[in-house]
Design a protein around this motif. Sequence first.
Motif, PDB file in Angstrom:
ATOM      1  N   GLY A  40       0.809  -1.208   0.000  1.00 30.20           N
ATOM      2  CA  GLY A  40       0.000   0.000   0.000  1.00 30.20           C
ATOM      3  C   GLY A  40       0.843   1.259   0.000  1.00 30.20           C
ATOM      4  N   LYS A  41       1.932   1.230   0.720  1.00 35.00           N
ATOM      5  CA  LYS A  41       2.840   2.386   0.746  1.00 35.00           C
ATOM      6  C   LYS A  41       3.375   2.658  -0.657  1.00 35.00           C
ATOM      7  CE  LYS A  41       6.863   4.103   3.322  1.00 35.00           C
ATOM      8  NZ  LYS A  41       7.870   4.489   2.371  1.00 35.00           N
ATOM      9  N   THR A  42       3.764   1.604  -1.352  1.00 36.70           N
ATOM     10  CA  THR A  42       4.275   1.745  -2.718  1.00 36.70           C
ATOM     11  C   THR A  42       3.201   2.331  -3.627  1.00 36.70           C
ATOM     12  OG1 THR A  42       5.795  -0.095  -2.405  1.00 36.70           O
ATOM     13  CG2 THR A  42       5.248   0.493  -4.684  1.00 36.70           C
ATOM     14  N   ALA A  43       1.989   1.790  -3.546  1.00 30.43           N
ATOM     15  CA  ALA A  43       0.883   2.286  -4.374  1.00 30.43           C
ATOM     16  C   ALA A  43       0.509   3.715  -3.993  1.00 30.43           C
ATOM     17  CB  ALA A  43      -0.332   1.357  -4.253  1.00 30.43           C
ATOM     18  N   PHE A  44       0.524   4.006  -2.690  1.00 25.03           N
ATOM     19  CA  PHE A  44       0.212   5.354  -2.212  1.00 25.03           C
ATOM     20  C   PHE A  44       1.221   6.357  -2.762  1.00 25.03           C
ATOM     21  CE2 PHE A  44       0.310   8.947   0.621  1.00 25.03           C
ATOM     22  CZ  PHE A  44      -1.025   9.164   0.932  1.00 25.03           C
ATOM     23  N   GLU A  45       2.498   6.034  -2.668  1.00 24.70           N
ATOM     24  CA  GLU A  45       3.532   6.946  -3.144  1.00 24.70           C
ATOM     25  C   GLU A  45       3.400   7.208  -4.645  1.00 24.70           C
ATOM     26  OE1 GLU A  45       7.188   5.276  -1.620  1.00 24.70           O
ATOM     27  OE2 GLU A  45       6.791   6.080   0.386  1.00 24.70           O
ATOM     28  N   ALA A  46       2.994   6.201  -5.404  1.00 30.08           N
ATOM     29  CA  ALA A  46       2.856   6.351  -6.850  1.00 30.08           C
ATOM     30  C   ALA A  46       1.583   7.094  -7.257  1.00 30.08           C
ATOM     31  CB  ALA A  46       2.878   4.976  -7.516  1.00 30.08           C
ATOM     32  N   ASN A  47       0.519   6.981  -6.469  1.00 27.88           N
ATOM     33  CA  ASN A  47      -0.788   7.494  -6.886  1.00 27.88           C
ATOM     34  C   ASN A  47      -1.385   8.592  -6.014  1.00 27.88           C
ATOM     35  OD1 ASN A  47      -1.648   5.539  -9.152  1.00 27.88           O
ATOM     36  ND2 ASN A  47      -0.885   4.183  -7.543  1.00 27.88           N
ATOM     37  N   CYS A  48      -0.947   8.714  -4.780  1.00 20.71           N
ATOM     38  CA  CYS A  48      -1.621   9.595  -3.827  1.00 20.71           C
ATOM     39  C   CYS A  48      -0.722  10.669  -3.212  1.00 20.71           C
ATOM     40  CB  CYS A  48      -2.219   8.775  -2.683  1.00 20.71           C
ATOM     41  SG  CYS A  48      -3.178   7.334  -3.192  1.00 20.71           S
ATOM     42  N   ALA A  49       0.563  10.378  -3.116  1.00 25.16           N
ATOM     43  CA  ALA A  49       1.466  11.259  -2.376  1.00 25.16           C
ATOM     44  C   ALA A  49       1.611  12.642  -2.988  1.00 25.16           C
ATOM     45  CB  ALA A  49       2.838  10.601  -2.211  1.00 25.16           C
ATOM     46  N   ALA A  50       1.384  12.789  -4.277  1.00 30.19           N
ATOM     47  CA  ALA A  50       1.507  14.111  -4.889  1.00 30.19           C
ATOM     48  C   ALA A  50       0.571  15.119  -4.217  1.00 30.19           C
ATOM     49  CB  ALA A  50       1.222  14.037  -6.384  1.00 30.19           C
TER      50      ALA A  50
ATOM     51  N   GLY B 114     -10.542  21.594  -2.563  1.00 24.28           N
ATOM     52  CA  GLY B 114     -11.212  21.364  -3.837  1.00 24.28           C
ATOM     53  C   GLY B 114     -11.562  19.893  -3.991  1.00 24.28           C
ATOM     54  N   ASP B 115     -12.152  19.570  -5.122  1.00 25.47           N
ATOM     55  CA  ASP B 115     -12.590  18.205  -5.381  1.00 25.47           C
ATOM     56  C   ASP B 115     -11.395  17.294  -5.677  1.00 25.47           C
ATOM     57  OD1 ASP B 115     -15.146  19.247  -5.195  1.00 25.47           O
ATOM     58  OD2 ASP B 115     -15.464  19.267  -7.362  1.00 25.47           O
ATOM     59  N   MET B 116     -11.520  16.024  -5.283  1.00 22.77           N
ATOM     60  CA  MET B 116     -10.526  15.016  -5.640  1.00 22.77           C
ATOM     61  C   MET B 116     -11.043  14.274  -6.865  1.00 22.77           C
ATOM     62  SD  MET B 116      -9.172  11.723  -3.504  1.00 22.77           S
ATOM     63  CE  MET B 116      -9.530  10.256  -4.469  1.00 22.77           C
ATOM     64  N   PRO B 117     -10.253  14.219  -7.938  1.00 20.52           N
ATOM     65  CA  PRO B 117     -10.712  13.486  -9.113  1.00 20.52           C
ATOM     66  C   PRO B 117     -10.644  11.980  -8.878  1.00 20.52           C
ATOM     67  CG  PRO B 117      -8.492  14.288  -9.478  1.00 20.52           C
ATOM     68  CD  PRO B 117      -8.945  14.840  -8.148  1.00 20.52           C
ATOM     69  N   PRO B 118     -11.423  11.207  -9.633  1.00 24.68           N
ATOM     70  CA  PRO B 118     -11.317   9.750  -9.534  1.00 24.68           C
ATOM     71  C   PRO B 118      -9.887   9.296  -9.838  1.00 24.68           C
ATOM     72  CG  PRO B 118     -13.177  10.384 -10.914  1.00 24.68           C
ATOM     73  CD  PRO B 118     -12.390  11.626 -10.641  1.00 24.68           C
ATOM     74  N   GLN B 119      -9.504   8.205  -9.242  1.00 24.66           N
ATOM     75  CA  GLN B 119      -8.172   7.629  -9.454  1.00 24.66           C
ATOM     76  C   GLN B 119      -8.345   6.233 -10.056  1.00 24.66           C
ATOM     77  OE1 GLN B 119      -5.323   9.578  -8.736  1.00 24.66           O
ATOM     78  NE2 GLN B 119      -6.986  11.064  -8.554  1.00 24.66           N
ATOM     79  N   ARG B 120      -8.947   6.192 -11.214  1.00 25.30           N
ATOM     80  CA  ARG B 120      -9.343   4.917 -11.832  1.00 25.30           C
ATOM     81  C   ARG B 120      -8.175   4.070 -12.321  1.00 25.30           C
ATOM     82  NH1 ARG B 120     -13.540   8.424 -14.253  1.00 25.30           N
ATOM     83  NH2 ARG B 120     -15.333   8.241 -12.860  1.00 25.30           N
ATOM     84  N   GLN B 121      -6.971   4.613 -12.297  1.00 25.56           N
ATOM     85  CA  GLN B 121      -5.810   3.845 -12.725  1.00 25.56           C
ATOM     86  C   GLN B 121      -5.442   2.758 -11.713  1.00 25.56           C
ATOM     87  OE1 GLN B 121      -5.711   6.896 -11.474  1.00 25.56           O
ATOM     88  NE2 GLN B 121      -3.978   7.084 -10.060  1.00 25.56           N
ATOM     89  N   MET B 122      -6.000   2.844 -10.517  1.00 25.64           N
ATOM     90  CA  MET B 122      -5.667   1.868  -9.483  1.00 25.64           C
ATOM     91  C   MET B 122      -6.639   0.694  -9.488  1.00 25.64           C
ATOM     92  SD  MET B 122      -4.438   4.100  -6.225  1.00 25.64           S
ATOM     93  CE  MET B 122      -5.922   5.074  -6.083  1.00 25.64           C
ATOM     94  N   THR B 123      -6.113  -0.482  -9.188  1.00 25.05           N
ATOM     95  CA  THR B 123      -6.950  -1.666  -9.048  1.00 25.05           C
ATOM     96  C   THR B 123      -7.548  -1.697  -7.641  1.00 25.05           C
ATOM     97  OG1 THR B 123      -5.197  -3.078  -8.167  1.00 25.05           O
ATOM     98  CG2 THR B 123      -5.391  -2.940 -10.599  1.00 25.05           C
ATOM     99  N   GLU B 124      -8.566  -2.513  -7.459  1.00 21.49           N
ATOM    100  CA  GLU B 124      -9.143  -2.661  -6.116  1.00 21.49           C
ATOM    101  C   GLU B 124      -8.122  -3.222  -5.135  1.00 21.49           C
ATOM    102  OE1 GLU B 124     -12.999  -4.076  -5.294  1.00 21.49           O
ATOM    103  OE2 GLU B 124     -13.873  -3.143  -7.063  1.00 21.49           O
ATOM    104  N   LEU B 125      -7.250  -4.097  -5.616  1.00 19.00           N
ATOM    105  CA  LEU B 125      -6.205  -4.644  -4.736  1.00 19.00           C
ATOM    106  C   LEU B 125      -5.242  -3.554  -4.294  1.00 19.00           C
ATOM    107  CD1 LEU B 125      -5.415  -8.057  -6.465  1.00 19.00           C
ATOM    108  CD2 LEU B 125      -6.663  -7.678  -4.329  1.00 19.00           C
ATOM    109  N   GLN B 126      -4.905  -2.641  -5.184  1.00 23.03           N
ATOM    110  CA  GLN B 126      -4.045  -1.525  -4.795  1.00 23.03           C
ATOM    111  C   GLN B 126      -4.744  -0.633  -3.777  1.00 23.03           C
ATOM    112  OE1 GLN B 126      -3.317  -0.174  -8.866  1.00 23.03           O
ATOM    113  NE2 GLN B 126      -1.115  -0.307  -8.442  1.00 23.03           N
TER     114      GLN B 126
END
Length: 105
Positions: free
Chosen positions: A13-23, A69-81
């Motif tokens: 999750g940390k790896t996925a978070f850093e790639a998709n959420c940390a920005a 502001g609004d958070m856009p969907p993050q559809r690039q992630m899988t449910e497992l991520q």
Amino acid sequence: MKVPDLSTLAVDGKTAFEANCAACHALNAAGTDKGPPLGHDIYNPGHHADGTFFLAAKLGVRQHHWPYGDMPPQRQMTELQVAAIVQYVRELQVANGVGYRPHRM
């Protein structure tokens, strides 16, 4: 934000978070001027259940608790991520004294 020893799932999750959420939410979910700190008590499981994070990733989130502001969907992630990210955030929360509290309106 204290970072605990993480479970195997939370490490993923940390790896996925850093790639998709940390920005927007910063490393270790500490928050930035673009997104709130997910270690804040408002995100305790009694107020924001795990399913809330799944919906946020899939559908996005309209601004409601914070002025970011609004958070856009993050559809690039899988449910497992997303599941791994939720585990990571929950372990960060526990390490920082954020636990389940019933939500009362």
